[in-house]
Design an enzyme around this catalytic site. Structure first.
Site, mmCIF file in Angstrom:
data_model
loop_
_atom_site.group_PDB
_atom_site.id
_atom_site.type_symbol
_atom_site.label_atom_id
_atom_site.label_comp_id
_atom_site.label_asym_id
_atom_site.label_seq_id
_atom_site.Cartn_x
_atom_site.Cartn_y
_atom_site.Cartn_z
ATOM 1 N N PRO A 73 99.540 -65.330 35.140
ATOM 2 C CA PRO A 73 98.401 -64.610 34.561
ATOM 3 C C PRO A 73 98.738 -63.157 34.282
ATOM 4 C CG PRO A 73 98.107 -64.877 36.923
ATOM 5 C CD PRO A 73 99.347 -65.635 36.563
ATOM 6 N N CYS A 124 96.556 -59.077 43.260
ATOM 7 C CA CYS A 124 96.380 -57.858 42.471
ATOM 8 C C CYS A 124 96.312 -56.641 43.391
ATOM 9 C CB CYS A 124 95.103 -57.943 41.639
ATOM 10 S SG CYS A 124 94.816 -56.458 40.632
ATOM 11 N N HIS A 151 104.248 -64.018 45.412
ATOM 12 C CA HIS A 151 104.888 -62.872 44.773
ATOM 13 C C HIS A 151 105.619 -62.103 45.878
ATOM 14 C CE1 HIS A 151 104.413 -59.105 41.983
ATOM 15 N NE2 HIS A 151 105.640 -59.267 42.438
ATOM 16 N N ASN A 193 107.420 -66.044 42.642
ATOM 17 C CA ASN A 193 107.052 -65.137 41.557
ATOM 18 C C ASN A 193 107.743 -63.790 41.749
ATOM 19 O OD1 ASN A 193 104.145 -63.162 40.798
ATOM 20 N ND2 ASN A 193 105.669 -63.872 39.353
#
Length: 352
Positions: free
Chosen positions: A45, A128, A197, A231
């Protein structure tokens, strides 16, 4: 033709669409190594940038699973304009994971109810690092609130089971055993797969991803039999094998690498010219892509291709689609869909 989510929250909403083996993201993740001889690759995304034309472009170049941009649940479930602008799809847009930014069970369940007929899975954004999102309990804040995150996962899986896939994309903690514990709890709560991530909330993207951390976590949750996607720092096709071989991940999610080179998973180390022509086609075919967003997509791809700096500057000074198309025709052998050689060129076909 685009299919838009029903903008009327109170109207009866269709049931989740039927997931087949061909479109089931979990099945693809688990079997890609046997069906294609490689780990699964995923387009992650990107805020604003993972719109329908760019998603289709990535699919043209061997991407297996594609994500939407993050959509804020609180806006989507309450605001008709958000529903119209935030998510558009078509029948080629499969398999699609819709990513959501959310901080409570009620908003998540309403959001999932509204998007389930149009996607193959939902991903909860737990990575995020933007301060405004963290203050609202969204994004990275969720990796420090395991109880809330796991309750959201359980709520969705209890309601939908295998009719809808659910993923969580997380960052790592400074203390890796915290991440291990979180992942084990997520597995017990029913999550279908986890994307890790390999950076903390404070790690800059200029710093190398921590593959050792991803490997450490995967080794310690292997008994849960839940796939993990790695990621971070995937910029070439060779990175797919390197990262998965080192960490034991089931596949790799690319984000920045695909933004500059949507063809990286097709084996192109530099964005090919054909990618530019195909992007133009999908952007005009589907419509709805703001000019400045399309312009920046082209800028990112041209940077990868090392376009002449003078031309790059010229392009960024243009103000609308008409002038941009004229500029392409003036400077390049710019083929349209249906013309011989469309989407096939590798090098930049300068006219001058």
């Amino acid at each position: 033709m685009s299919v838009m989510p029903d903008p009327h929250a109170k109207i009866a909403i269709p049931k989740p669409k039927l997931i087949t083996r061909e479109t089931d993201p979990l099945h693809i993740i688990k079997t890609r190594i046997t069906t294609h001889g490689r780990p699964v690759n995923i387009a992650g995304p990107m805020v604003r940038y993972s719109k329908l034309p760019f998603r289709q472009l990535c699919r043209d170049y061997n991407v297996d699973i594609v994500y939407s941009p993050m959509i804020l649940a609180r806006e989507y479930v309450r605001n008709e304009h958000a529903r119209i602008s935030d998510l558009s799809i078509n029948d080629k847009d499969v398999p699609l994971i819709v990513q959501v930014g959310v901080n409570n069970v009620a908003d998540l369940l309403k959001f999932v109810e509204m998007v389930a007929p149009y996607c193959d899975g939902v991903g909860i954004n737990c990575g995020c690092p933007i301060k405004e999102q963290i203050r609202e309990g969204i994004g990275c804040a969720l990796i420090y609130n395991s109880d809330l995150l796991c309750s959201m996962v359980r709520a969705v899986k209890n309601k939908y089971g295998d009719k809808l896939r659910l993923e969580t994309k997380i960052r790592i903690h400074d203390e890796l055993d915290q991440t291990v514990e979180l992942c084990r709890n997520l597995c017990d709560s029913g999550v279908d797969w986890i994307t890790i991530h390999g950076r903390t909330r404070r790690t800059r993207s200029s710093q190398s991803v921590n593959l050792d951390a991803i490997k450490y976590i995967i080794d310690r949750i292997a008994d849960k039999n839940v796939p993990v996607i790695a990621n971070g720092d995937c910029f070439k096709l060779s990175d797919l094998e390197k990262i998965t071989k080192y960490t034991g991940a089931s596949g790799v999610m690319a984000v920045r690498g695909l933004l500059s080179n949507p063809a990286l998973f097709a084996g192109h180390d530099i964005c090919p010219w054909g990618c530019i022509e195909k992007f133009w086609y999908w952007a005009l075919e589907f419509g709805g892509l703001p000019f400045q967003l399309a312009q920046h997509h082209l800028y990112c791809m041209f940077e990868s291709m090392e376009l002449k700096r003078s031309l790059l500057k010229e392009m960024m000074n243009l103000k609308n689609y008409i002038s941009l198309i004229d500029w392409f025709d003036e400077n390049f052998d710019f083929k349209r869909h249906g013309e011989d050689g469309f989407g096939e060129a590798i090098e930049i076909p300068y006219k001058k």
